[in-house]
Design a protein around this motif. Structure first.
Motif, PDB file in Angstrom:
ATOM      1  N   THR A   1     -24.204 131.542 -17.947  1.00  0.00           N
ATOM      2  CA  THR A   1     -25.365 130.849 -18.506  1.00  0.00           C
ATOM      3  C   THR A   1     -25.154 129.333 -18.567  1.00  0.00           C
ATOM      4  OG1 THR A   1     -24.468 131.183 -20.728  1.00  0.00           O
ATOM      5  CG2 THR A   1     -26.047 132.802 -19.926  1.00  0.00           C
TER       6      THR A   1
ATOM      7  N   GLY B   1     -28.904 124.975 -16.043  1.00  0.00           N
ATOM      8  CA  GLY B   1     -30.072 124.330 -16.638  1.00  0.00           C
ATOM      9  C   GLY B   1     -29.663 123.146 -17.493  1.00  0.00           C
ATOM     10  N   THR B   2     -30.108 123.163 -18.742  1.00  0.00           N
ATOM     11  CA  THR B   2     -29.808 122.059 -19.659  1.00  0.00           C
ATOM     12  C   THR B   2     -28.664 122.397 -20.611  1.00  0.00           C
ATOM     13  OG1 THR B   2     -31.472 122.885 -21.220  1.00  0.00           O
ATOM     14  CG2 THR B   2     -32.197 121.251 -19.601  1.00  0.00           C
ATOM     15  N   ASP B   3     -27.885 123.420 -20.295  1.00  0.00           N
ATOM     16  CA  ASP B   3     -26.783 123.807 -21.171  1.00  0.00           C
ATOM     17  C   ASP B   3     -25.846 122.628 -21.400  1.00  0.00           C
ATOM     18  OD1 ASP B   3     -23.988 125.001 -21.797  1.00  0.00           O
ATOM     19  OD2 ASP B   3     -25.345 126.684 -22.070  1.00  0.00           O
TER      20      ASP B   3
ATOM     21  N   LYS C   1     -22.598 122.531 -19.338  1.00  0.00           N
ATOM     22  CA  LYS C   1     -22.724 122.737 -17.889  1.00  0.00           C
ATOM     23  C   LYS C   1     -21.645 121.967 -17.108  1.00  0.00           C
ATOM     24  CE  LYS C   1     -26.035 122.045 -14.085  1.00  0.00           C
ATOM     25  NZ  LYS C   1     -27.425 121.610 -13.757  1.00  0.00           N
TER      26      LYS C   1
ATOM     27  N   SER D   1     -29.938 129.557 -16.736  1.00  0.00           N
ATOM     28  CA  SER D   1     -30.057 129.215 -18.148  1.00  0.00           C
ATOM     29  C   SER D   1     -30.257 130.480 -18.970  1.00  0.00           C
ATOM     30  CB  SER D   1     -31.226 128.259 -18.367  1.00  0.00           C
ATOM     31  OG  SER D   1     -31.486 128.096 -19.746  1.00  0.00           O
TER      32      SER D   1
ATOM     33  N   ASN E   1     -31.944 130.616 -21.532  1.00  0.00           N
ATOM     34  CA  ASN E   1     -33.329 130.601 -21.995  1.00  0.00           C
ATOM     35  C   ASN E   1     -34.296 131.179 -20.968  1.00  0.00           C
ATOM     36  OD1 ASN E   1     -32.720 129.400 -24.468  1.00  0.00           O
ATOM     37  ND2 ASN E   1     -32.757 127.346 -23.586  1.00  0.00           N
TER      38      ASN E   1
END
Length: 374
Positions: free
Chosen positions: A48, A51-53, A56, A81, A83
């Motif tokens: 996961t 994305g905007t983790d 990352k 992600s 989400n």
């Protein structure tokens, strides 16, 4: 050590640096045949951290550390992600179609039960017991949490960072508006009324993706025991008190005017932009807050609801994710050692500290504290 393991050289040391010059060594030492180069291996890690983790880039850096030390191993960093509602679908499809990743970063508990029961992932207990230093590096509570979450009491997931949830409060907004922090129910109601009158969203939360709201109102009314048992023994009257308290705050103007149509992301944006005084969220959300809001945020237990059995001293937390090793990778002689070596690197104390510092999560490693975070 990783080179020896990945190359399956029977424990022999392997040179990884430049040319070595022998000086004052017996002649027979220079005439000894060299080990064969480690075979090329490609591993896929699905997680996961996309994305905007907040972690990352840190996760990619941890992988790069491993591949630099093990040039024979190529790691495909496959991410989505958390989400994204398609994440669970992707995992279930891959695990049932023969496209299993070698390492899978996924939820523990009910989400993983089917792939465990189907024999798609490996129980890690024997591997942990075979490496005392690696096992001893984890906080016992972290290993116990993932073990107790499995359907058969075995350890299938290796934890990385955990989470906490609570009432996140913008102290700056409270101070600027002369409002006391909501440490009890009366102060919560007073805060909601005060902010609502000033046009500031008191408690940012959506009604559609409302699980954080529900979870904390139930906890504050029913206590940890009542919250944990859910509805399996029928409806706990204290759950009703939790929902009634939510309605009470609604009537005071607690929630955004568009709470019925926004999602968690938008609710988080209201708080991150300083438009809301409070939000019920998890530690993973902190990385997405603006620097100013992040610096002025504190986390409180949700206050006890009068008439219930909640203490107002409880928060939600645990280790809800971990790394699984696929049975296919374990059974593949060319991949097994490299996969285990990568798993140990990703969950080493140093790697856990790197990830926890990036995402603000609770480190699964014993004695490790994130640096540079509030």
């Amino acid at each position: 050590m990783f080179i020896a393991a990945c190359g399956n050289n029977g424990g022999n040391n392997t040179s990884t640096g430049g040319n070595a010059t022998a000086t004052d060594k017996p002649a027979e030492a220079t005439e000894k045949p060299t080990d064969k180069p480690a075979e090329k291996v490609e591993l896929r890690v699905f997680s996961t951290f996309g994305g905007t983790d907040a972690a990352k880039e840190a996760f990619q850096a941890v992988i790069d550390e491993f591949t630099t030390a093990n040039p024979n191993v190529k790691v495909v960093n496959d991410v989505m992600s958390a989400n994204d509602d398609g994440f669970r679908t992707k995992v279930n499809t891959d695990m049932t179609s023969g496209n299993e990743p070698d390492l899978l970063f996924y939820f523990v508990g009910a989400d993983a039960n089917e792939i465990i029961k189907a024999g798609k992932v490996v129980a890690m207990d024997e591997i942990l017991d075979g490496d005392a230093a690696w096992k001893g590096g984890f906080a016992p509570a972290a290993l116990d949490f993932v073990k107790n979450a499995s359907p058969d009491g075995k350890t299938y997931a290796i934890p990385l960072t955990g989470f906490f949830e609570g009432l996140m409060v913008n102290k700056k907004l409270f101070e600027e508006n002369g409002v006391e922090l909501p440490t009890d129910w009366d102060k919560m109601k007073a805060a909601v009324s005060a902010f609502a009158k000033k046009g500031i969203i008191p408690l940012s939360g959506p009604f559609d993706q409302s699980h954080y709201l529900i979870e904390h109102f139930v906890l504050a009314a029913a206590g940890s025991e009542g919250q944990n048992k859910g509805l399996k023994d029928g409806i706990d009257p204290n759950w009703e008190k939790g929902f009634a308290a939510m309605k009470e705050l609604y009537d005071l103007g607690a929630f955004p005017q568009d709470a019925a149509t926004i999602d968690l992301g938008m609710a988080g944006n209201y708080y991150s932009e300083g438009l809301a005084a409070m939000i019920l969220e998890g530690s993973w959300a902190i990385g997405g807050f603006s620097d100013d809001v992040k610096a002025n945020t504190t986390v409180l237990p949700f206050p006890a609801i009068p008439g219930g059995v909640g203490t107002g001293k409880d928060v939600v937390g645990g280790f809800g994710t971990g790394f699984y090793m696929s049975q296919a990778a374990y059974d593949n002689a060319a991949k097994k050692d490299a996969t285990i070596a990568l798993l140990k690197h990703l969950t080493s104390a140093a790697s856990i500290k790197t990830i926890a510092t990036a995402n603000g999560g609770t480190p699964a490693a014993a004695g490790v504290q994130p640096e540079g975070v509030a």
